[in-house]
Design an enzyme around this catalytic site. Structure first.
Site, PDB file in Angstrom:
ATOM      1  N   GLY A  19       0.832  -1.194   0.000  1.00 45.79           N
ATOM      2  CA  GLY A  19       0.000   0.000   0.000  1.00 45.79           C
ATOM      3  C   GLY A  19       0.864   1.241   0.000  1.00 45.79           C
ATOM      4  N   CYS A  20       0.344   2.290   0.551  1.00 48.74           N
ATOM      5  CA  CYS A  20       1.033   3.577   0.580  1.00 48.74           C
ATOM      6  C   CYS A  20       2.327   3.479   1.381  1.00 48.74           C
ATOM      7  CB  CYS A  20       0.109   4.619   1.200  1.00 48.74           C
ATOM      8  SG  CYS A  20       0.895   6.196   1.456  1.00 48.74           S
ATOM      9  N   PHE A  21       3.423   3.968   0.820  1.00 46.03           N
ATOM     10  CA  PHE A  21       4.696   3.883   1.528  1.00 46.03           C
ATOM     11  C   PHE A  21       4.737   4.746   2.775  1.00 46.03           C
ATOM     12  CE2 PHE A  21       6.648   6.347  -2.352  1.00 46.03           C
ATOM     13  CZ  PHE A  21       5.999   7.530  -2.022  1.00 46.03           C
ATOM     14  N   TRP A  22       3.884   5.750   2.881  1.00 42.96           N
ATOM     15  CA  TRP A  22       3.852   6.566   4.102  1.00 42.96           C
ATOM     16  C   TRP A  22       3.469   5.714   5.308  1.00 42.96           C
ATOM     17  CZ3 TRP A  22       0.217  10.693   1.607  1.00 42.96           C
ATOM     18  CH2 TRP A  22       0.924  11.429   0.652  1.00 42.96           C
TER      19      TRP A  22
END
Length: 184
Positions: free
Chosen positions: A13-16
């Site tokens: 998913g989102c790397f953040w």
């Protein structure tokens, strides 16, 4: 601290979200958001978001294997994202959000397959695991505005709705593996 460091490259998913969690894990010495698994050299965030570069948003995690072994790192990885949804995590949809383990050695590949089987056998997730396991070809660091995103933007809407709940879940489930300096 061990003189040797190991590197893991993971997309879920989102790397953040991944960066925020792994930075709190004892034994992790650095986390870098970036792109891997695609066909385009030096991709930008804007290009990766189109889904046409083939890259996944990933983090490259450097860790001390004397404090944290690769298998435990992967167990955290499988707990903090849904490895049963192809090309999506929640409302983030596209191949750039796929679940992927990009290995740095044959030993990592074998461990990744074993941990993935362990997770499947434990039936932690209701569906079939779709996480890809493949050798890392090249990693491209994300633009500077994506580094430490959650730490710098904790009150943004996305961070409050998506990143913060994953960090809270991780901290509860893996309290024994937190860095001493990890916020409560």
């Amino acid at each position: 601290m061990s003189a040797t460091q190991e590197t893991a490259t993971l997309g879920g998913g989102c790397f953040w979200c991944l960066e925020a969690v792994f930075k709190d894990l004892r034994g992790v010495t650095s986390v870098m958001s970036g792109y891997a698994g695609g066909e385009v050299a030096n991709p930008s965030y804007k290009a990766v978001c189109t889904g046409r570069t083939g890259h996944a948003e990933v983090v490259q995690v450097t860790f001390d294997p004397a404090q944290l072994d690769y298998a435990d790192l992967l167990r955290v990885f499988f707990a903090i994202h849904d490895p049963t949804t192809k090309d999506r995590q929640g409302n983030d949809v596209g191949t750039q959000y796929r679940s992927i383990i990009l290995t740095h050695s044959d030993a990592q590949a074998a461990t990744a397959r074993a941990v993935m089987q362990e997770i499947a056998d434990a039936k932690i997730w209701p569906g079939k695991l779709v996480t890809q396991i493949e050798p890392l070809a090249v990693f491209y660091a994300a633009e500077p505005e994506h580094h430490d995103y959650f730490a710098r933007n904790p009150f943004s809407g996305y961070c409050q709705a998506v990143v913060a709940p994953k960090v809270v879940k991780f901290r509860k489930q893996f309290a024994d593996k937190l860095r001493r300096d990890a916020a409560e």
